[in-house]
Design an enzyme around this catalytic site. Structure first.
Site, mmCIF file in Angstrom:
data_model
loop_
_atom_site.group_PDB
_atom_site.id
_atom_site.type_symbol
_atom_site.label_atom_id
_atom_site.label_comp_id
_atom_site.label_asym_id
_atom_site.label_seq_id
_atom_site.Cartn_x
_atom_site.Cartn_y
_atom_site.Cartn_z
ATOM 1 N N GLU A 175 -34.316 1.404 13.596
ATOM 2 C CA GLU A 175 -34.997 0.994 12.350
ATOM 3 C C GLU A 175 -35.577 -0.415 12.513
ATOM 4 O OE1 GLU A 175 -35.598 3.285 10.547
ATOM 5 O OE2 GLU A 175 -33.901 4.639 10.354
ATOM 6 N N GLU A 229 -37.528 9.564 12.650
ATOM 7 C CA GLU A 229 -37.116 9.829 11.259
ATOM 8 C C GLU A 229 -36.740 11.287 11.075
ATOM 9 O OE1 GLU A 229 -36.343 7.408 9.875
ATOM 10 O OE2 GLU A 229 -37.776 5.799 10.161
ATOM 11 N N GLU A 275 -36.213 8.515 4.076
ATOM 12 C CA GLU A 275 -36.774 8.791 5.393
ATOM 13 C C GLU A 275 -37.648 10.030 5.446
ATOM 14 O OE1 GLU A 275 -33.600 8.683 8.277
ATOM 15 O OE2 GLU A 275 -33.802 6.504 8.263
ATOM 16 N N HIS A 318 -38.697 0.055 14.477
ATOM 17 C CA HIS A 318 -39.771 0.554 13.603
ATOM 18 C C HIS A 318 -40.361 -0.602 12.791
ATOM 19 C CE1 HIS A 318 -37.601 4.744 13.377
ATOM 20 N NE2 HIS A 318 -37.976 4.429 14.605
ATOM 21 N N TYR A 346 -44.719 -2.412 13.183
ATOM 22 C CA TYR A 346 -45.877 -2.648 12.291
ATOM 23 C C TYR A 346 -46.415 -4.059 12.493
ATOM 24 C CZ TYR A 346 -43.635 1.375 10.120
ATOM 25 O OH TYR A 346 -43.043 2.583 9.909
ATOM 26 N N HIS A 375 -33.239 11.472 12.243
ATOM 27 C CA HIS A 375 -32.349 10.769 11.307
ATOM 28 C C HIS A 375 -32.120 11.608 10.038
ATOM 29 C CE1 HIS A 375 -33.969 6.663 13.028
ATOM 30 N NE2 HIS A 375 -33.358 7.401 13.935
ATOM 31 N N ASP A 430 -38.572 0.238 6.356
ATOM 32 C CA ASP A 430 -37.810 0.178 7.608
ATOM 33 C C ASP A 430 -36.893 -1.052 7.636
ATOM 34 O OD1 ASP A 430 -38.002 2.422 9.368
ATOM 35 O OD2 ASP A 430 -40.128 2.008 9.583
HETATM 36 FE FE FE2 Z 1 -37.429 4.033 10.437
HETATM 37 FE FE FE2 Z 2 -34.704 6.350 10.046
#
Ligand code: FE2
Ligand code: FE2
Length: 319
Positions: free
Chosen positions: A97, A193, A159, A100, A104, A196, A66
């Site tokens: 992104e 995703e 992705e 994302h 984490y 995307h 990401d």
């Molecule tokens: Fe992502």
């Molecule tokens: Fe993505």
């Protein structure tokens, strides 16, 4: 004489897919800070050390991918847009992104100690098979002479294929009613995703379909060869991550199934014989299940009006 600078006009749309994608992505906007991750601590404490290791390190791997999408991927694709609205959509994707990649870290700070977090990031920044895949994709993004269609292929492979060795773990736990809030984040990422991959795959197909037959064949050969190279590295990555849990063969089936989906996004035929029927039903269940935590926005008060997050279902995953 220099050309005039052109203002983006959303009342004159060249490609309706740009507008539809913008609307879908803004409607499903979310932030990691809204998910009550600490509710997963009791599940986390029940895991043994091997399984905790796998969870933390798959998220390390996903963070790297990401990061790559947010820092290089969309910036690289933005050089080749056909419409101004496409730039706007890529800007939205780029920001998500970053969300994302950051999410984490929210998982780590909830479940892991500072020493463990440091170890995961050292591992992520040096692990051979993980670095291989990031560098293979990055070298396509960063080459200014690269065929724009190959950049789109790299983005869709990243992705719709390369993420799935990592997504397997939280989906597996979700299928077993464990780590539901961690899985909620993963499902929100997966839902993004999926849009995307579909959108960038669509933009690929528009240009690809204008090529003559020999150019098409040349690009297809490159694409299948590249996918196979990535798959062979992914086999090593999967063994390294999962052999200690005994899940390796199941994960490999899942990633072959998703490799076929990546090809489908690009309008191409599948490479592997694996279908949804071959994937571990617990993981498919994790993907399609109504979120166990579907009212999670109510846990953060009722002021959250940014977007309407619906439970993910099969059709979201299939778009
Ligand atoms: Fe992502
Ligand atoms: Fe993505």
């Amino acid at each position: 004489m220099t050309e005039n600078y052109k203002a983006i006009n959303w009342n004159a749309i060249d490609d309706q897919i740009d507008k539809a994608t913008w609307e879908k992505l803004t409607e499903q906007f979310w932030l990691d800070t809204r998910i009550p991750l600490s509710n997963d601590l009791s599940d986390w404490r029940e895991l043994d050390d091997d399984h905790k290791w796998v969870v933390a390190h798959v998220f390390g791997g996903l963070t790297l991918l990401d990061t790559l999408q947010s820092q290089e991927g969309m910036a690289s694709l933005r050089h080749d847009v056909k419409t101004q609205h496409e730039t706007a959509v890529l800007n939205n994707i780029q920001f998500m992104e970053s969300v994302h990649a950051k999410s984490y870290s929210s998982i780590f700070s909830t479940l892991n100690t500072p020493d463990e977090i440091e170890e995961v990031f050292n591992w992520t920044d040096t692990e051979e098979f993980l670095q291989n895949k990031a560098i293979k994709i990055e070298s396509i993004y960063s080459d200014p002479l690269m065929d724009p269609l190959k950049k789109k292929i790299a983005s869709v492979f990243l992705e719709t294929f390369l993420f799935y060795s990592g997504f397997y773990t939280p989906l597996y736990y979700l299928g077993h009613n464990k780590l539901a809030n961690v899985a909620e984040i993963i499902k929100l990422i997966l839902r993004d995703e999926s849009v995307h991959g579909t959108y960038i795959g669509y933009k690929f197909q528009v240009s690809f379909n204008q090529l003559d037959d020999s150019k098409k064949q040349e690009l297809k050969d490159w694409m299948y060869d590249f996918l196979y190279q990535l798959y062979s590295n992914e086999e090593n990555y999967t063994h390294m991550l999962y052999d200690q849990t005994g899940w390796t063969e199941d994960v490999l089936t899942f990633i072959r199934y998703n490799a076929n989906k990546a090809l489908m996004n690009l309008g191409q035929d599948p490479l592997f014989p694996d279908t949804a029927e071959n994937v571990n039903p617990v993981v498919m269940n994790g993907i399609s299940t109504t979120t166990a935590n579907h009212d999670f926005f109510s846990q953060v008060g009722n002021g959250y009006l940014l977007g309407n997050v619906e439970a993910m279902n099969d059709s979201d995953y299939d778009i």
